[in-house]
Design an enzyme around this catalytic site. Structure first.
Site, PDB file in Angstrom:
ATOM      1  CG  ASP A 217     -76.785   8.472 -27.528  1.00 29.65           C
ATOM      2  OD1 ASP A 217     -77.603   8.320 -26.606  1.00 29.65           O
ATOM      3  OD2 ASP A 217     -76.754   7.750 -28.532  1.00 29.65           O
TER       4      ASP A 217
ATOM      5  CG  ASP B 103     -81.388   8.548 -24.452  1.00 32.14           C
ATOM      6  OD1 ASP B 103     -82.138   9.107 -25.251  1.00 32.14           O
ATOM      7  OD2 ASP B 103     -80.953   7.410 -24.626  1.00 32.14           O
ATOM      8  CD  GLU B 104     -80.581  10.386 -29.323  1.00 34.81           C
ATOM      9  OE1 GLU B 104     -80.184  10.939 -30.357  1.00 34.81           O
ATOM     10  OE2 GLU B 104     -81.446   9.499 -29.304  1.00 34.81           O
TER      11      GLU B 104
END
Lengths: 417, 87
Positions: free
Chosen positions: A12, A114-115
């Site tokens: 993350d 973003d993960e």
């Protein structure tokens, strides 16, 4: 493979949009690191998309929240630095992150911009101890790409995701099943994945405040209160989840919404906005070769009151015109005449589009299909704005609204692991 | 050395393998005039991709206004722009 033997990483990016912007600026000779001062990435105020999209860690004492208006954020912290979003940069950073992670495992799932989930099962042979490997990956990303990440490690995706959220930034956490009691159960219940605002409210009313409380509740009761969702959150609270790290993700629904730069006060403009949203939705449906059975329309008025309305169609379709007609009907039934700032169109219950149930009551579908196919082809070849409906001329509305990036597929947050 | 990050006009040569080397560049001065600098020596060359944005970084040496100076040039691959980063 037994679930308990899997090793899953959840990577993350810490305050993604903001740190990407900060690194980009540093690379281009800026001497100030946005991450070290109170700063936010905010939408365009003039187009009324002025909300906080991402915030730096030094904004914490000011209690600035993601999603609040830039105006109120500025009231809380007058020295706040606001920078505009740069979606292409985010795509670029996200791709660079994936390309590094791909070196560590063949099985990777991009969960949002973003993960990322990474299946580390059996990779010990190549990279050694998972925790040490996670530290190495984290340091490498920091050194090569310039931004920091949190890595959560566990036996399944849910726990890995909860682990990466424990303490930020630039940390590696584990949350194996035997650690749930210490690390996850004391957290407030709204921290759990899939427990949203309204579920939290209902749980609080029942006296359930922590994830531990939820885990200790009888799942039968939860089933009564929340139906299948109750079972799901009870399982999550107990760390039960075993979905694979998947590359191709099943699409459950597809939608599109947009905040309009001005208030919509008449039916005609609203219909036009719906058409613009439907254009994009229908095109994306056709692109993944699906037809939708359920269409819903969502509106938010000037006072931020929102409501939605949906209908099941007789036959699944992906034709722009048919979806648009239904959207207009739904809108007319829903709208009370209040000025609107935000509209959305969403399709669910998707079916494969390789056959179509003909009906005496419907217009000639073959012609619609041919038209849609021709329009799609022109747009794919010459750009999305190469062919637009004339009703959008001088309408102050974009002919194809919504979607943060027109050209590229932008991975969005999903509610499914 | 001071951080400038100033875009410049560049003449460079590329090898068959696509490896660039700066040769000569022209930089605008604060007063609006231009100065042409011949790159006497390229000392180091390294690649970075901060924020997923690849750049080639050169440390170079030239004689500028009669003084031998060390400076850093950057080539941004995505935009094909050259910058004087530090001088």
């Amino acid at each position: 493979m037994e679930t308990k033997n899997r090793i899953i990483f959840h990577i993350d990016v810490n305050s993604a949009y903001l740190s990407w912007e900060a690194v980009y600026r540093l690379q281009h000779g800026d001497t100030l690191d946005l991450r070290t001062i109170p700063s936010v990435v905010g939408g365009d105020v003039t187009a009324r998309r002025g909300i906080v999209l991402a915030k730096s860690i030094p904004t914490k004492p000011y209690k600035i929240k993601t999603g609040e208006s830039l105006f109120s954020a500025k009231l809380k912290c007058p020295d706040l630095v606001i920078v505009p979003p740069r979606y292409h940069l985010y795509m670029q950073c996200s791709k660079a992150l994936i390309s590094i992670l791909e070196e560590y495992s063949p099985s990777i799932q991009q969960f949002s911009i973003d993960e990322v989930f990474l299946d580390f099962t059996n990779m010990e042979v190549h990279w050694g101890d998972p925790i040490q490997a996670a530290h190495r990956i984290k340091e490498r990303i920091k050194k090569e790409l310039g931004f920091t990440v949190n890595i959560g490690i566990s036996n399944n995706k849910l726990l890995a995701k909860m682990a990466s959220d424990l303490q930020k930034p630039d940390k590696v956490h584990t949350l194996f099943p035997h650690e749930i009691g210490d690390k996850m159960w004391p957290l407030p219940v709204e921290e759990l994945f899939m427990v949203g605002r309204s579920t939290t409210f209902k749980l609080h009313k029942k006296g359930i405040f922590t994830i531990g409380d939820l885990a200790a509740t009888d799942p039968k009761l939860l089933m009564q209160w929340f139906k299948s969702h109750g079972r799901l959150i009870w399982e999550f609270a107990n760390g039960i989840e075993n979905s694979p790290v998947r590359q191709d993700f099943p699409v459950k629904g597809l939608g599109n919404s947009s905040t309009i730069a001005f208030d919509i006060e008449d039916r005609k403009t609203a219909h036009r906005a719906l058409l613009s949203l439907t254009e994009t939705v229908a095109m994306r449906l056709r692109d993944i070769r699906k037809s939708a059975r359920v269409l819903s329309v969502y509106i938010k008025d000037r006072d931020f009151e929102s409501c939605s309305h949906q209908r099941k169609l007789d036959v699944p379709t992906n034709s722009t015109n048919i979806l648009y007609q239904v959207a207009c009907q739904l809108f007319d039934e829903l709208w009370q005449g209040q000025p609107l700032r935000h509209l959305g169109v969403r399709t669910t219950e998707l079916y494969s589009d390789d056959f179509y149930q003909l009906s005496f009551l419907e217009a000639d579908i073959e012609r619609q299909k041919a038209l849609d196919a021709a329009v799609d082809q022109i747009r794919n070849q010459y750009g999305w704005d190469s062919i637009v409906r004339s009703c959008f001329l001088y309408s102050r509305l974009s002919p194809m609204m919504g979607g943060v990036i027109q050209e590229e597929e932008y991975p969005m947050m999903s509610s499914m692991l | 050395m001071k951080v400038l990050m100033k875009p410049i006009e560049m003449i460079a040569w590329f090898t068959q393998d696509g490896l660039p080397t700066p040769v000569r560049f022209r930089m605008e001065q604060p007063d609006g005039s231009y100065i042409v600098i011949r790159v006497a020596r390229t000392i180091t060359r390294k690649e970075e991709r901060l924020a997923g944005n690849p750049m080639i970084i050169f440390t170079c040496q030239s004689i500028i206004n009669g003084i031998e100076k060390l400076y850093e040039i950057r080539y941004e691959l995505r935009t094909c722009k050259w910058y004087v980063y530090k001088i």
